[in-house]
Design a protein around this motif. Structure first.
Motif, PDB file in Angstrom:
ATOM      1  N   ALA A  74      -7.369   7.558  -8.814  1.00 36.69           N
ATOM      2  CA  ALA A  74      -6.470   8.124  -7.806  1.00 36.69           C
ATOM      3  C   ALA A  74      -5.032   8.155  -8.324  1.00 36.69           C
ATOM      4  CB  ALA A  74      -6.552   7.320  -6.507  1.00 36.69           C
ATOM      5  N   ALA A  75      -4.596   7.062  -8.934  1.00 40.62           N
ATOM      6  CA  ALA A  75      -3.204   6.970  -9.387  1.00 40.62           C
ATOM      7  C   ALA A  75      -2.910   7.901 -10.552  1.00 40.62           C
ATOM      8  CB  ALA A  75      -2.878   5.523  -9.779  1.00 40.62           C
ATOM      9  N   PHE A  76      -3.788   7.915 -11.551  1.00 39.57           N
ATOM     10  CA  PHE A  76      -3.453   8.603 -12.796  1.00 39.57           C
ATOM     11  C   PHE A  76      -4.108   9.970 -12.975  1.00 39.57           C
ATOM     12  CE2 PHE A  76      -2.704   4.076 -13.866  1.00 39.57           C
ATOM     13  CZ  PHE A  76      -1.334   4.174 -14.001  1.00 39.57           C
TER      14      PHE A  76
ATOM     15  N   TYR B   8      -3.360  -1.399  -4.575  1.00 38.59           N
ATOM     16  CA  TYR B   8      -4.760  -1.749  -4.346  1.00 38.59           C
ATOM     17  C   TYR B   8      -5.403  -2.260  -5.628  1.00 38.59           C
ATOM     18  CZ  TYR B   8      -5.657   0.051   0.408  1.00 38.59           C
ATOM     19  OH  TYR B   8      -5.701   0.244   1.766  1.00 38.59           O
ATOM     20  N   PHE B   9      -5.144  -1.575  -6.751  1.00 33.65           N
ATOM     21  CA  PHE B   9      -5.708  -1.995  -8.029  1.00 33.65           C
ATOM     22  C   PHE B   9      -5.327  -3.447  -8.345  1.00 33.65           C
ATOM     23  CE2 PHE B   9      -5.126  -2.779 -12.555  1.00 33.65           C
ATOM     24  CZ  PHE B   9      -6.417  -2.573 -13.019  1.00 33.65           C
ATOM     25  N   ILE B  10      -4.056  -3.786  -8.167  1.00 36.81           N
ATOM     26  CA  ILE B  10      -3.598  -5.144  -8.457  1.00 36.81           C
ATOM     27  C   ILE B  10      -4.300  -6.158  -7.555  1.00 36.81           C
ATOM     28  CG2 ILE B  10      -1.577  -6.688  -8.319  1.00 36.81           C
ATOM     29  CD1 ILE B  10       0.092  -4.186  -9.221  1.00 36.81           C
ATOM     30  N   VAL B  11      -4.453  -5.829  -6.286  1.00 38.37           N
ATOM     31  CA  VAL B  11      -5.142  -6.728  -5.350  1.00 38.37           C
ATOM     32  C   VAL B  11      -6.602  -6.916  -5.769  1.00 38.37           C
ATOM     33  CG1 VAL B  11      -5.979  -6.940  -2.972  1.00 38.37           C
ATOM     34  CG2 VAL B  11      -3.615  -6.256  -3.407  1.00 38.37           C
ATOM     35  N   PHE B  12      -7.286  -5.810  -6.106  1.00 38.57           N
ATOM     36  CA  PHE B  12      -8.691  -5.904  -6.500  1.00 38.57           C
ATOM     37  C   PHE B  12      -8.844  -6.646  -7.823  1.00 38.57           C
ATOM     38  CE2 PHE B  12      -9.169  -1.772  -3.943  1.00 38.57           C
ATOM     39  CZ  PHE B  12      -9.362  -2.476  -2.773  1.00 38.57           C
TER      40      PHE B  12
ATOM     41  N   ALA C 172       0.374  13.953 -11.692  1.00 38.43           N
ATOM     42  CA  ALA C 172       1.608  14.754 -11.792  1.00 38.43           C
ATOM     43  C   ALA C 172       2.590  14.452 -10.659  1.00 38.43           C
ATOM     44  CB  ALA C 172       1.253  16.236 -11.783  1.00 38.43           C
ATOM     45  N   ASP C 173       2.187  13.623  -9.733  1.00 39.43           N
ATOM     46  CA  ASP C 173       3.029  13.303  -8.577  1.00 39.43           C
ATOM     47  C   ASP C 173       4.057  12.234  -8.931  1.00 39.43           C
ATOM     48  OD1 ASP C 173       1.471  15.065  -7.139  1.00 39.43           O
ATOM     49  OD2 ASP C 173       0.236  13.509  -6.216  1.00 39.43           O
ATOM     50  N   PRO C 174       5.102  12.122  -8.107  1.00 40.36           N
ATOM     51  CA  PRO C 174       6.082  11.046  -8.336  1.00 40.36           C
ATOM     52  C   PRO C 174       5.445   9.671  -8.109  1.00 40.36           C
ATOM     53  CG  PRO C 174       6.601  12.279  -6.330  1.00 40.36           C
ATOM     54  CD  PRO C 174       5.458  12.980  -6.994  1.00 40.36           C
ATOM     55  N   PHE C 175       6.123   8.639  -8.591  1.00 40.82           N
ATOM     56  CA  PHE C 175       5.585   7.281  -8.514  1.00 40.82           C
ATOM     57  C   PHE C 175       5.205   6.872  -7.098  1.00 40.82           C
ATOM     58  CE2 PHE C 175       6.026   2.673  -8.027  1.00 40.82           C
ATOM     59  CZ  PHE C 175       5.044   2.270  -8.921  1.00 40.82           C
ATOM     60  N   GLY C 176       5.935   7.331  -6.108  1.00 45.13           N
ATOM     61  CA  GLY C 176       5.653   6.968  -4.716  1.00 45.13           C
ATOM     62  C   GLY C 176       4.237   7.302  -4.284  1.00 45.13           C
ATOM     63  N   ARG C 177       3.644   8.335  -4.863  1.00 51.27           N
ATOM     64  CA  ARG C 177       2.254   8.705  -4.550  1.00 51.27           C
ATOM     65  C   ARG C 177       1.253   7.849  -5.319  1.00 51.27           C
ATOM     66  NH1 ARG C 177       0.358  10.958  -0.561  1.00 51.27           N
ATOM     67  NH2 ARG C 177      -1.062  12.307  -1.636  1.00 51.27           N
ATOM     68  N   LYS C 178       1.675   7.271  -6.424  1.00 48.49           N
ATOM     69  CA  LYS C 178       0.807   6.410  -7.229  1.00 48.49           C
ATOM     70  C   LYS C 178       0.857   4.960  -6.763  1.00 48.49           C
ATOM     71  CE  LYS C 178       1.627   8.968 -11.537  1.00 48.49           C
ATOM     72  NZ  LYS C 178       2.532  10.003 -11.081  1.00 48.49           N
ATOM     73  N   GLU C 179       1.897   4.631  -6.025  1.00 47.50           N
ATOM     74  CA  GLU C 179       2.184   3.244  -5.675  1.00 47.50           C
ATOM     75  C   GLU C 179       1.049   2.575  -4.892  1.00 47.50           C
ATOM     76  OE1 GLU C 179       5.882   0.720  -3.746  1.00 47.50           O
ATOM     77  OE2 GLU C 179       5.863   2.900  -3.594  1.00 47.50           O
ATOM     78  N   LEU C 180       0.521   3.223  -3.870  1.00 44.76           N
ATOM     79  CA  LEU C 180      -0.525   2.604  -3.051  1.00 44.76           C
ATOM     80  C   LEU C 180      -1.801   2.355  -3.851  1.00 44.76           C
ATOM     81  CD1 LEU C 180      -1.394   1.488  -0.314  1.00 44.76           C
ATOM     82  CD2 LEU C 180      -2.129   3.806   0.298  1.00 44.76           C
TER      83      LEU C 180
END
Length: 132
Positions: free
Chosen positions: A87-89, A106-110, A94-102
């Motif tokens: 989802a992030a990459f 989640y990845f870090i939590v998992f 191509a989206d700004p970081f704000g769209r990759k942030e969530l």
């Protein structure tokens, strides 16, 4: 309260909370997957829209449910982490970081849950006790 008990309680809250939150993304995907409407979903990995939706649904809905229950927890985090990185990459590459942030959060939590496991308040722990 003892430190070990607090750690297990924290793992329960993190595991159940993140699992419940990812279900809010997985349930609508499940409804799309089993619904009558034609499937419209990004073909992120070149495997087709239906297969891409099925994989995302498996991770977010079914693995999210396993996470809440604390059953096969470490295994359940693997599809979730792959989905979040995709989802992030890929989806938001191509989206700004704000769209990759969530998805990255989640990845870090998992990843944390994969490293530390489900904790004492889980079906994984209950299964270990029955083997003793």
């Amino acid at each position: 309260m003892k430190k070990a008990l607090l750690e297990d309680l924290a793992l329960l809250i993190l595991r159940a909370g993140s699992g419940a939150m990812i279900l809010t993304h997985g349930y609508p995907k499940l409804m799309r997957l089993i619904g009558d409407e034609p499937i419209k979903f990004m073909d992120l990995l070149g495997i087709g829209s239906t297969a891409s939706l099925a994989l995302a649904t498996f991770a977010e809905f079914f693995c999210g449910t396993l996470l809440i229950l604390g059953f096969k927890t470490r295994l359940a985090t693997i599809p979730l982490m792959i989905t979040m990185l995709t989802a992030a990459f890929v989806a938001h590459g191509a989206d700004p970081f704000g769209r990759k942030e969530l998805p990255l959060l989640y990845f870090i939590v998992f990843l944390f849950i994969m490293i530390f496991g489900a904790g004492k308040f889980s079906l994984d722990a209950l299964g270990k006790k029955s083997l003793l």
